[in-house]
Write a protein that holds these residues in place. Sequence first.
Motif, short mmCIF file in Angstrom:
data_model
loop_
_atom_site.label_atom_id
_atom_site.label_comp_id
_atom_site.label_asym_id
_atom_site.label_seq_id
_atom_site.Cartn_x
_atom_site.Cartn_y
_atom_site.Cartn_z
N GLU A 254 -11.22 10.69 3.38
CA GLU A 254 -10.77 12.06 3.05
C GLU A 254 -9.36 12.10 2.48
OE1 GLU A 254 -12.26 15.45 5.80
OE2 GLU A 254 -11.89 13.72 7.07
N ILE A 255 -8.47 11.27 3.01
CA ILE A 255 -7.07 11.32 2.53
C ILE A 255 -6.83 10.27 1.45
CG2 ILE A 255 -6.23 12.25 4.74
CD1 ILE A 255 -4.96 9.45 5.24
N ASP A 256 -7.90 9.57 1.05
CA ASP A 256 -7.81 8.58 -0.02
C ASP A 256 -6.83 7.45 0.34
OD1 ASP A 256 -8.57 7.53 -2.43
OD2 ASP A 256 -7.10 8.65 -3.60
N ALA A 257 -7.00 6.91 1.54
CA ALA A 257 -6.13 5.82 1.98
C ALA A 257 -6.50 4.53 1.26
CB ALA A 257 -6.26 5.62 3.49
N ASP A 258 -5.51 3.65 1.07
CA ASP A 258 -5.77 2.39 0.37
C ASP A 258 -6.48 1.38 1.27
OD1 ASP A 258 -4.33 3.27 -1.89
OD2 ASP A 258 -2.45 2.84 -0.82
N ILE A 259 -6.26 1.49 2.57
CA ILE A 259 -6.80 0.49 3.50
C ILE A 259 -6.80 1.06 4.92
CG2 ILE A 259 -4.52 -0.57 3.89
CD1 ILE A 259 -5.99 -3.32 4.04
N ALA B 37 5.01 1.92 18.87
CA ALA B 37 5.76 2.91 18.08
C ALA B 37 6.83 2.21 17.22
CB ALA B 37 6.39 3.94 19.00
N LYS B 38 7.44 1.17 17.79
CA LYS B 38 8.46 0.43 17.01
C LYS B 38 7.83 -0.21 15.78
CE LYS B 38 11.99 -0.74 20.33
NZ LYS B 38 12.26 -1.62 21.44
N GLN B 39 6.62 -0.73 15.95
CA GLN B 39 5.92 -1.33 14.80
C GLN B 39 5.61 -0.26 13.76
OE1 GLN B 39 3.05 -4.36 14.74
NE2 GLN B 39 3.13 -4.82 16.92
N VAL B 40 5.18 0.92 14.24
CA VAL B 40 4.86 2.01 13.31
C VAL B 40 6.12 2.46 12.58
CG1 VAL B 40 4.00 4.38 13.12
CG2 VAL B 40 2.88 2.78 14.68
N LYS B 41 7.24 2.49 13.29
CA LYS B 41 8.49 2.94 12.66
C LYS B 41 8.87 2.01 11.50
CE LYS B 41 13.43 3.70 13.57
NZ LYS B 41 13.65 4.59 12.45
N LYS B 42 8.59 0.75 11.66
CA LYS B 42 8.92 -0.19 10.59
C LYS B 42 8.12 0.12 9.31
CE LYS B 42 10.27 -4.91 10.05
NZ LYS B 42 10.52 -6.19 10.64
N ILE B 43 6.86 0.50 9.49
CA ILE B 43 6.04 0.88 8.33
C ILE B 43 6.59 2.18 7.74
CG2 ILE B 43 3.73 1.45 7.52
CD1 ILE B 43 2.53 0.30 9.94
N TYR B 44 6.88 3.13 8.64
CA TYR B 44 7.42 4.45 8.25
C TYR B 44 8.71 4.28 7.44
CZ TYR B 44 9.72 8.98 9.39
OH TYR B 44 10.38 10.18 9.37
N ASP B 45 9.60 3.41 7.94
CA ASP B 45 10.88 3.19 7.25
C ASP B 45 10.67 2.56 5.87
OD1 ASP B 45 12.35 4.28 9.28
OD2 ASP B 45 12.80 2.37 10.26
N SER B 46 9.56 1.84 5.70
CA SER B 46 9.32 1.21 4.40
C SER B 46 8.71 2.19 3.41
CB SER B 46 8.41 -0.02 4.57
OG SER B 46 7.10 0.40 4.84
N GLY B 47 8.43 3.42 3.87
CA GLY B 47 7.97 4.46 2.96
C GLY B 47 6.46 4.56 2.79
N VAL B 48 5.71 3.81 3.58
CA VAL B 48 4.25 3.88 3.47
C VAL B 48 3.75 5.15 4.17
CG1 VAL B 48 2.08 2.74 4.09
CG2 VAL B 48 4.06 1.37 3.45
N GLU B 49 2.91 5.91 3.49
CA GLU B 49 2.35 7.11 4.11
C GLU B 49 1.31 6.69 5.16
OE1 GLU B 49 0.95 9.75 1.02
OE2 GLU B 49 2.85 9.62 -0.05
N TYR C 79 0.82 -1.21 0.00
CA TYR C 79 0.00 0.00 0.00
C TYR C 79 0.86 1.26 0.00
CZ TYR C 79 -3.26 -3.58 1.53
OH TYR C 79 -3.99 -4.71 1.61
N LYS C 80 0.30 2.32 -0.58
CA LYS C 80 1.00 3.60 -0.62
C LYS C 80 0.62 4.44 0.61
CE LYS C 80 1.67 7.59 -3.68
NZ LYS C 80 1.17 8.65 -2.81
N ARG C 81 -0.67 4.40 0.94
CA ARG C 81 -1.14 5.25 2.05
C ARG C 81 -2.13 4.46 2.91
NH1 ARG C 81 -3.26 10.91 0.16
NH2 ARG C 81 -1.02 11.25 -0.09
#
Length: 234
Positions: free
Chosen positions: A148-153, A33-45, A4-6
């Motif tokens: 509103e932000i057009d999220a994929d999921i 937060a560590k789990q979120v960082k992993k998503i963040y590091d993978s570039g997912v918005e 997913y992109k966003r």
Amino acid sequence: MPKYKRIVLKLSGEALAGSNTVGIDMDYVNLIAKQVKKIYDSGVETGIVVGGGNFWRGRDENNIDRATSDYMGMLGTVMNALALQDSLEKLGVITRVQTAIEMKQVAEPYIRRRAIRHLEKGRVVIFSAGVGNPYFSTDTAAALRAAEIDADIILLAKKGVDGIYDSDPNINSDAKKFDNLTYREILNKNLKIMDATATTLCMDNNIPLQVFGIDEEDAMYKVVCGEDIGTNVK
Ligand code: UDP
């Protein structure tokens, strides 16, 4: 590779309370937060909608006017957002908190186009104070922000349960887990995973949802990479 992109991640207040039922357990918030960082590091918005049930649920208190009680619940979500922001920023994740009720000294007001800009710049946006109105839930806020932000999921991270079941698996050992469901089935079977307003909003706007247990290792990252853990709803 992320699928997913966003995304919009919905975290219930309970998830931030760790092994307690009320308040915030920062050790547990740091794990999330560590789990979120992993998503963040993978570039997912990533947009995050935080609940507030670890502080206050408007409908549970009959001695306070319902609307007032709901505003108290919305304020609880802001406390959760600030705790999560602190934890994420300590890990080097750039974040912005937005509130659906203005409190400029504390955080930005919710402005849709600004939220999208933050996401495009690689900042995690934490949406708090629900939709800003009583009689709604933060699940509905997750559905609304996702539209509103057009999220994929929408990722619905649950504590103590790893998907959608036909009855509470913590009470009924014969409870059956669903791998796939439609929003229509959730409404028809009266499954208690999200309130009807949130379910209908997702259904009407074709927003897919994946429900999973937050305690599974790397659960969020697995979902973002398209792994079929938990329950998929379309
Ligand atoms: N709330 C509200 N409007 C909203 C979102 C939340 O009035 O748009 C209030 C409501 O009283 C709710 C409480 O805030 O019970 C906490 O939110 P919620 O129950 O959705 O949190 P969660 O169960 O996800 O922790």
